[in-house]
Write a protein that holds these residues in place. Sequence first.
Motif, short mmCIF file in Angstrom:
data_model
loop_
_atom_site.label_atom_id
_atom_site.label_comp_id
_atom_site.label_asym_id
_atom_site.label_seq_id
_atom_site.Cartn_x
_atom_site.Cartn_y
_atom_site.Cartn_z
N GLY A 159 0.83 -1.21 0.00
CA GLY A 159 0.00 0.00 0.00
C GLY A 159 0.85 1.25 0.00
O GLY A 159 0.63 2.19 -0.77
N LYS A 174 2.44 6.59 -6.89
CA LYS A 174 1.47 7.59 -7.37
C LYS A 174 2.09 8.99 -7.35
O LYS A 174 1.98 9.75 -8.31
CB LYS A 174 0.21 7.54 -6.52
N PRO A 184 -7.18 8.76 10.61
CA PRO A 184 -6.26 9.50 11.47
C PRO A 184 -6.92 10.58 12.34
O PRO A 184 -6.50 10.81 13.47
CB PRO A 184 -5.29 10.16 10.48
N GLN A 185 -7.98 11.20 11.83
CA GLN A 185 -8.59 12.32 12.56
C GLN A 185 -9.68 11.87 13.53
O GLN A 185 -10.33 12.71 14.17
CB GLN A 185 -9.21 13.34 11.58
N LYS A 192 -5.01 4.81 -8.52
CA LYS A 192 -4.87 6.20 -8.90
C LYS A 192 -5.83 7.17 -8.22
O LYS A 192 -5.53 8.34 -8.11
CB LYS A 192 -4.94 6.36 -10.42
N THR A 247 -7.64 9.53 -5.77
CA THR A 247 -7.22 10.22 -4.54
C THR A 247 -8.37 11.09 -4.02
O THR A 247 -8.16 12.07 -3.32
CB THR A 247 -5.98 11.11 -4.80
N LYS A 295 -7.74 13.93 -0.37
CA LYS A 295 -6.78 15.05 -0.40
C LYS A 295 -5.51 14.75 -1.20
O LYS A 295 -4.38 15.00 -0.74
CB LYS A 295 -6.39 15.45 1.02
N GLY A 296 -5.67 14.16 -2.37
CA GLY A 296 -4.52 13.97 -3.25
C GLY A 296 -3.65 12.76 -2.95
O GLY A 296 -2.64 12.54 -3.61
N VAL A 297 -4.05 11.96 -1.95
CA VAL A 297 -3.26 10.77 -1.60
C VAL A 297 -4.13 9.54 -1.91
O VAL A 297 -5.34 9.57 -1.68
CB VAL A 297 -2.88 10.79 -0.10
N ILE A 298 -3.52 8.46 -2.42
CA ILE A 298 -4.32 7.26 -2.68
C ILE A 298 -4.73 6.59 -1.36
O ILE A 298 -4.10 6.81 -0.32
CB ILE A 298 -3.60 6.23 -3.59
N HIS A 329 -4.14 3.90 0.39
CA HIS A 329 -3.20 2.78 0.47
C HIS A 329 -3.68 1.71 1.45
O HIS A 329 -3.33 0.54 1.30
CB HIS A 329 -1.80 3.28 0.86
#
Lengths: 282, 282
Positions: A264, A271, B110-111, B213, B215, B255-258, B260
């Motif tokens: 992951g 990416k 996480p939040q 891909k 995100t 927010k632009g992150v896959i 994972h």
Amino acid sequence: MLKVPDHQVAGHQAGDGKLGPLIDDSGHFYKPLQNDGRGSHELAFYTSFSTDKRIPDDIRKFFPVFYGTRHLEASDGSGLYPHLALEDTVSSRINPSVLDAKIGSRTWYPQAAEDYIIKCLKKDRETTSLELGFRVSGLRVYGNKETGFWKPDKKCVLNFSIEDTRLALRKFVSSNPSTDSDIKPDCSFASTVYGGPAGILAQLLELKSWFEKQTIFHFYSCSVLMVYEKESILQGRNSGAEIKLVDFAHVIEGKGVIDHNFLGGLCSLIKLISDIVTSPSA
Amino acid sequence: MLKVPDHQVAGHQAGDGKLGPLIDDSGHFYKPLQNDGRGSHELAFYTSFSTDKRIPDDIRKFFPVFYGTRHLEASDGSGLYPHLALEDTVSSRINPSVLDAKIGSRTWYPQAAEDYIIKCLKKDRETTSLELGFRVSGLRVYGNKETGFWKPDKKCVLNFSIEDTRLALRKFVSSNPSTDSDIKPDCSFASTVYGGPAGILAQLLELKSWFEKQTIFHFYSCSVLMVYEKESILQGRNSGAEIKLVDFAHVIEGKGVIDHNFLGGLCSLIKLISDIVTSPSA
């Protein structure tokens, strides 16, 4: 003959009477066996990995060659000390630019001791590991003879946000890495270092396809090291772009399950790098 | 008109005066909005997802169609209550076999609040989520008119080991799912249900390539539902094998992150299923 390598960007570093890795002129990298079991654990991994017939040759190239152990005068002056003798893929190069990315959103393994888990989880949450699936542990980027290397300090790197990480991956392949934050990194070497059939992205994708099926090992707290030589590019030669996996003190048996934690994080790194190759001037 | 669905294998279930989902003859599935914010969160996801132009059509088919909200007489008899009106992909089928796999080695984001994180982490460690990257939340497999369905109870499923999970994925496509543990599941439907160009494996791989891909969203505590119709296969027709993503009470912005965490778990599920397709008699 033995000296302290100057290319290291992460991990324990020798010098000032501290125990750390050494190199010599034969192209070997000597890593002192860490105590508290980590050293013997890493030694066990190298021993098992180097003789494991299930590892395809085209994957083996992503791991440092292992030459056994050597008792050497330790860098902290404490006398003879056991070291892992490994292939030195970095110091033999001319002004190598290096980036160390610790892969995985979780750096602890399920069977670890409770206090170790708590310590790791805290660090994974404080860094980008948890959100991004990996964290940059260190980097240095060669500028030129006058400026030398741009190397942000360890504390600064550990505090990288996701945006800082994205920026560091751009700076890593830029001719203007050290300039202030108002000037955009130019990503001039993105297509040569990250892109192309022998570039870092192609190598990461090769590694990824192995991780989609391999169930032999789970790599916790292991790094992907990315290396290239800027001057080589400027002279019209091959960039020498290469990835290596390093740090195997926390590798455990896969027991028939893929390393989804490493995979992951690796996909997340892929990416981000593929975004840079696609839009170097973004 | 409204009734309690009998195909549900995981999640809150209606009946005995409890609040749970309802179905009707129009092919709709009505899910009561959960309180404590989860219901409004899931509603927000469906609203945003159903109008998001960035979702490709060939990915949209893996999500239930959203028809808005309806105030319906709640299954617990408490009066009118808001429900999500969704496409019912299961109840409209004849004796569907269903497996619910909650994807991700981490079900918390996480939040999230600290006590929620601790609760989830504990459950992820107690189930196969942490080690396997997913956990089976429930399943039922159709045998025949006499035996009906094989449906292990909730507690038993939550205690699944990795080996139990592997076995459940084999039983899911076997003609002898409910037989005692001495007899190996025959995996007679592996090639039809998991394999082939329209099989579950092909669909999971399609989903995977989107997760490599995309995100936009991160899907925590979300399940992949796998469905097929045994009788349809026996009558020489299409197996009706289909996957659907369900449960979006813990989806956050990418927010632009896959994603994972989801991707790693999905790859782990894919590996296990592809092992069954390759060696159905293993």
